[in-house]
Design a protein around this motif. Sequence first.
Motif, PDB file in Angstrom:
ATOM      1  N   MET A 138     -11.403  -3.011   8.776  1.00 17.66           N
ATOM      2  CA  MET A 138     -10.602  -2.010   7.921  1.00 17.66           C
ATOM      3  C   MET A 138      -9.225  -1.741   8.335  1.00 17.66           C
ATOM      4  O   MET A 138      -8.795  -1.567   9.633  1.00 17.66           O
ATOM      5  CB  MET A 138     -11.375  -0.727   7.628  1.00 17.66           C
ATOM      6  CG  MET A 138     -12.173  -0.863   6.595  1.00 17.66           C
ATOM      7  SD  MET A 138     -12.791   0.745   6.343  1.00 17.66           S
ATOM      8  CE  MET A 138     -14.459   0.191   5.889  1.00 17.66           C
ATOM      9  N   THR A 139      -8.161  -1.848   7.364  1.00 21.34           N
ATOM     10  CA  THR A 139      -6.711  -1.392   7.569  1.00 21.34           C
ATOM     11  C   THR A 139      -6.866   0.168   7.681  1.00 21.34           C
ATOM     12  O   THR A 139      -7.629   0.861   7.124  1.00 21.34           O
ATOM     13  CB  THR A 139      -5.917  -2.039   6.485  1.00 21.34           C
ATOM     14  OG1 THR A 139      -6.216  -1.427   5.353  1.00 21.34           O
ATOM     15  CG2 THR A 139      -6.047  -3.735   6.420  1.00 21.34           C
ATOM     16  N   GLU A 140      -5.745   0.737   8.062  1.00 21.06           N
ATOM     17  CA  GLU A 140      -5.632   2.199   7.944  1.00 21.06           C
ATOM     18  C   GLU A 140      -5.623   2.502   6.815  1.00 21.06           C
ATOM     19  O   GLU A 140      -6.184   3.553   6.475  1.00 21.06           O
ATOM     20  CB  GLU A 140      -4.203   2.438   8.653  1.00 21.06           C
ATOM     21  CG  GLU A 140      -4.220   2.255  10.146  1.00 21.06           C
ATOM     22  CD  GLU A 140      -4.009   0.837  10.602  1.00 21.06           C
ATOM     23  OE1 GLU A 140      -3.452  -0.055   9.891  1.00 21.06           O
ATOM     24  OE2 GLU A 140      -4.416   0.441  11.761  1.00 21.06           O
ATOM     25  N   GLU A 141      -5.046   1.907   5.647  1.00 20.45           N
ATOM     26  CA  GLU A 141      -4.874   2.264   4.255  1.00 20.45           C
ATOM     27  C   GLU A 141      -6.274   2.256   3.663  1.00 20.45           C
ATOM     28  O   GLU A 141      -6.616   3.314   2.964  1.00 20.45           O
ATOM     29  CB  GLU A 141      -4.223   1.252   3.437  1.00 20.45           C
ATOM     30  CG  GLU A 141      -2.454   1.324   4.042  1.00 20.45           C
ATOM     31  CD  GLU A 141      -2.231   0.422   5.219  1.00 20.45           C
ATOM     32  OE1 GLU A 141      -3.181  -0.137   5.564  1.00 20.45           O
ATOM     33  OE2 GLU A 141      -1.204   1.056   5.795  1.00 20.45           O
ATOM     34  N   LEU A 177     -21.447  -2.626   3.099  1.00 14.86           N
ATOM     35  CA  LEU A 177     -20.493  -2.899   4.389  1.00 14.86           C
ATOM     36  C   LEU A 177     -21.166  -2.878   5.673  1.00 14.86           C
ATOM     37  O   LEU A 177     -22.148  -1.925   5.941  1.00 14.86           O
ATOM     38  CB  LEU A 177     -19.394  -1.651   4.347  1.00 14.86           C
ATOM     39  CG  LEU A 177     -18.543  -1.907   3.284  1.00 14.86           C
ATOM     40  CD1 LEU A 177     -17.395  -0.804   3.079  1.00 14.86           C
ATOM     41  CD2 LEU A 177     -17.743  -3.225   2.941  1.00 14.86           C
ATOM     42  N   THR A 178     -20.694  -3.459   6.698  1.00 17.46           N
ATOM     43  CA  THR A 178     -21.270  -3.509   7.884  1.00 17.46           C
ATOM     44  C   THR A 178     -20.300  -2.881   9.025  1.00 17.46           C
ATOM     45  O   THR A 178     -19.240  -2.588   8.655  1.00 17.46           O
ATOM     46  CB  THR A 178     -21.642  -4.920   8.347  1.00 17.46           C
ATOM     47  OG1 THR A 178     -20.316  -5.606   8.471  1.00 17.46           O
ATOM     48  CG2 THR A 178     -22.608  -5.771   7.495  1.00 17.46           C
ATOM     49  N   GLY A 229      -0.377  12.758  11.093  1.00 20.07           N
ATOM     50  CA  GLY A 229      -0.364  11.574  11.725  1.00 20.07           C
ATOM     51  C   GLY A 229      -1.551  10.898  12.191  1.00 20.07           C
ATOM     52  O   GLY A 229      -1.598   9.921  12.771  1.00 20.07           O
ATOM     53  N   PHE A 230      -2.679  11.436  12.132  1.00 21.15           N
ATOM     54  CA  PHE A 230      -3.954  10.899  12.619  1.00 21.15           C
ATOM     55  C   PHE A 230      -4.493   9.770  12.068  1.00 21.15           C
ATOM     56  O   PHE A 230      -5.545   9.064  12.404  1.00 21.15           O
ATOM     57  CB  PHE A 230      -4.840  12.141  12.595  1.00 21.15           C
ATOM     58  CG  PHE A 230      -4.532  13.206  13.653  1.00 21.15           C
ATOM     59  CD1 PHE A 230      -3.648  13.059  14.625  1.00 21.15           C
ATOM     60  CD2 PHE A 230      -5.431  14.487  13.502  1.00 21.15           C
ATOM     61  CE1 PHE A 230      -3.149  14.068  15.301  1.00 21.15           C
ATOM     62  CE2 PHE A 230      -4.823  15.662  14.446  1.00 21.15           C
ATOM     63  CZ  PHE A 230      -3.768  15.439  15.364  1.00 21.15           C
ATOM     64  N   ALA A 231      -4.222   9.459  10.623  1.00 19.74           N
ATOM     65  CA  ALA A 231      -4.370   8.351  10.026  1.00 19.74           C
ATOM     66  C   ALA A 231      -3.641   7.097   9.891  1.00 19.74           C
ATOM     67  O   ALA A 231      -4.018   6.110   9.591  1.00 19.74           O
ATOM     68  CB  ALA A 231      -4.768   8.541   8.443  1.00 19.74           C
ATOM     69  N   ASP A 232      -2.660   7.140  10.900  1.00 21.10           N
ATOM     70  CA  ASP A 232      -1.790   6.162  10.850  1.00 21.10           C
ATOM     71  C   ASP A 232      -2.346   4.682  11.686  1.00 21.10           C
ATOM     72  O   ASP A 232      -1.856   3.833  11.620  1.00 21.10           O
ATOM     73  CB  ASP A 232      -0.391   6.320  11.627  1.00 21.10           C
ATOM     74  CG  ASP A 232       0.400   7.501  10.814  1.00 21.10           C
ATOM     75  OD1 ASP A 232      -0.012   7.729   9.573  1.00 21.10           O
ATOM     76  OD2 ASP A 232       1.284   8.150  11.534  1.00 21.10           O
ATOM     77  N   ALA A 233      -3.219   5.302  12.780  1.00 25.98           N
ATOM     78  CA  ALA A 233      -4.011   4.078  13.405  1.00 25.98           C
ATOM     79  C   ALA A 233      -5.346   4.545  13.553  1.00 25.98           C
ATOM     80  O   ALA A 233      -5.968   5.842  13.388  1.00 25.98           O
ATOM     81  CB  ALA A 233      -3.240   4.044  14.836  1.00 25.98           C
ATOM     82  N   LEU A 253     -11.163   5.251   1.647  1.00 26.92           N
ATOM     83  CA  LEU A 253     -12.423   5.524   1.644  1.00 26.92           C
ATOM     84  C   LEU A 253     -12.630   7.018   2.171  1.00 26.92           C
ATOM     85  O   LEU A 253     -13.648   7.768   1.709  1.00 26.92           O
ATOM     86  CB  LEU A 253     -13.257   4.479   2.625  1.00 26.92           C
ATOM     87  CG  LEU A 253     -13.416   3.210   2.084  1.00 26.92           C
ATOM     88  CD1 LEU A 253     -14.225   2.441   3.054  1.00 26.92           C
ATOM     89  CD2 LEU A 253     -14.036   3.267   0.679  1.00 26.92           C
ATOM     90  N   PHE A 254     -11.961   7.440   3.126  1.00 23.51           N
ATOM     91  CA  PHE A 254     -12.375   8.843   3.702  1.00 23.51           C
ATOM     92  C   PHE A 254     -11.909  10.006   2.455  1.00 23.51           C
ATOM     93  O   PHE A 254     -12.736  10.798   2.034  1.00 23.51           O
ATOM     94  CB  PHE A 254     -11.454   8.993   4.811  1.00 23.51           C
ATOM     95  CG  PHE A 254     -11.585  10.490   5.576  1.00 23.51           C
ATOM     96  CD1 PHE A 254     -12.170  10.394   6.729  1.00 23.51           C
ATOM     97  CD2 PHE A 254     -11.064  11.639   4.891  1.00 23.51           C
ATOM     98  CE1 PHE A 254     -12.770  11.629   7.218  1.00 23.51           C
ATOM     99  CE2 PHE A 254     -11.126  12.868   5.527  1.00 23.51           C
ATOM    100  CZ  PHE A 254     -11.997  12.830   6.647  1.00 23.51           C
ATOM    101  N   LYS A 255     -10.802   9.542   1.745  1.00 23.38           N
ATOM    102  CA  LYS A 255     -10.254  10.413   0.753  1.00 23.38           C
ATOM    103  C   LYS A 255     -11.318  10.581  -0.418  1.00 23.38           C
ATOM    104  O   LYS A 255     -11.560  11.345  -1.013  1.00 23.38           O
ATOM    105  CB  LYS A 255      -8.888  10.028   0.233  1.00 23.38           C
ATOM    106  CG  LYS A 255      -7.706  10.664   1.165  1.00 23.38           C
ATOM    107  CD  LYS A 255      -6.407  10.294   0.409  1.00 23.38           C
ATOM    108  CE  LYS A 255      -5.219  11.081   1.198  1.00 23.38           C
ATOM    109  NZ  LYS A 255      -3.914  10.416   0.576  1.00 23.38           N
ATOM    110  N   LYS A 256     -11.798   9.164  -0.586  1.00 30.42           N
ATOM    111  CA  LYS A 256     -12.835   9.333  -1.840  1.00 30.42           C
ATOM    112  C   LYS A 256     -14.218   9.767  -1.604  1.00 30.42           C
ATOM    113  O   LYS A 256     -14.696  10.535  -2.211  1.00 30.42           O
ATOM    114  CB  LYS A 256     -12.906   7.692  -2.218  1.00 30.42           C
ATOM    115  CG  LYS A 256     -13.890   7.386  -3.372  1.00 30.42           C
ATOM    116  CD  LYS A 256     -13.648   5.841  -3.717  1.00 30.42           C
ATOM    117  CE  LYS A 256     -14.717   5.665  -4.903  1.00 30.42           C
ATOM    118  NZ  LYS A 256     -15.349   4.468  -4.992  1.00 30.42           N
TER     119      LYS A 256
END
Length: 470
Positions: A18-21, A10-11, A43-47, A26-29
């Motif tokens: 990347m979308t927020e989802e 990935l670049t 609420g910090f992962a909504d955007a 990836l962060f959780k994984k």
Amino acid sequence: MQTVQGYRFLTVEDADAMTEEENLRLFKKHIGQNLGKMLSMLGFADAIPVRAEGMHITLNDGREILDMTGHVGVLVAGHNHPRIIEARRKWGERRGLETWKFFPSPYQGALCHNLSLIFPEDLEIVFFCNSGAEANEGAMKLAQKYAGPERKMVAFTDISFHGKTHATLTVSGSEQHQNHHFNKLENCHMVKYGDFEALRELVESNLIRKGVSRVGTFIVEAIRTEGVVKPDSRYFQQVRQLCDQYDIALIFDEIYTGFGRTGKMFAFEHHGVSPDICSFSKAFGGGKATFAGFITRPSIYNKAYAKMNEATLHSTTYNGYGEEIVSSLEVLQIIQDERLVENSEEMGAYLLHRLEEVQREYSDLVAEVRGVGLLCCIKFKSKTEKLLRMISSTGSEAMEKFVTGAIITKLFQEHNILTFTPPHDSAQLLITPSLIIRKEHVDQFIEALKQVLGSSLWTVGFSYMKKLKG
Ligand SMILES: Cc1ncc(COP(=O)(O)O)c(C=O)c1O
């Protein structure tokens, strides 16, 4: 077997798209399931932040967020200060030597010289490294080597944080609850913060012979960051005298408080005493470089590492690369040119004054407000009835923990303001904005805080429960 050439890496452009989802997945994984959940609940992962300048962060949904955290104290001169960016750009374009492992670096020399100007007395020998914990580790090793094999005892205080490596965790009083998970450093003894007699008792009950104590090191914060605890200056003056009397190396941890945070260049200046070794980080990198270090006196360093074969007894690969040095040279100049220490004192007093107003208006919710310069905090009453009513009509113990989180979430989602709670006391907001802050930012924050405290938090509590399950 797959070759390196076969991977589809990935670049930066892929990350940009990347979308927020996908970002949260990836962060959780890869970074942390629970940390991801926590950020998502707040609420910090909504955007996704796409730009950051001065006091503000711009999100990909167009919102402009006022950053009242200074990103845990790192942002002394705001996000992406143009002069630091320019200094790094110019440095990069020179294609100069970056690593400076085998040659004495004139740039390191210049930075050390500048540090020796802003530190008092003969504090002038510097070791560069990468993080606060690493700076404290190095500082403690230096103190121990100086004190010698008979005087290996380290004194530390009950409310303190010095990092999360094995050694620094051992001497972090506020982390005692988690210390049982990990191996501890030997010979470390905790005393009460601000209690001179406790330290004297430890020193004098461990005499090897007349005038010589087993205690060789004392590590302490001149002002405890979390909760903004400032002991009486008499305490530190007595500590200094005791350390002189028994030749104990006094380490001040200025990792959070250093470079203007408390309205003086260093927090120890509030007490009129100087350390033998001082660790620093955070602001030192100007928000662009991950940089840290400690400074000491020749009498300490030269005795500790006296022999030729001891020159690298303490070292690290990444200590003082070009881009780090250039960033720090520039940020020190900015602190001076933009009078950021003075602004910290002035704006800190104004912020505290306005926080006191909040406390008076919401005395049923706010237990205490404190501040020294731009190191401020607001402590909430954790068990008031009103809080419980704000969150849920039933008011369970578990919900109570969400109070500060809910305030943070509301400030972020409804008022575009970023705040945070320190790890050891979730009933407080630690407010440590960049030292470039102006009155209008303080006013914006205070008005938003009042609105949040005057509103109901139960909707946030409900969304937390949903995200906790997810
Ligand atoms: C006073 C103090 N000391 C040490 C540290 C550890 O620094 P780092 O997280 O860079 O290891 C911190 C971090 O917040 C700190 O506030």
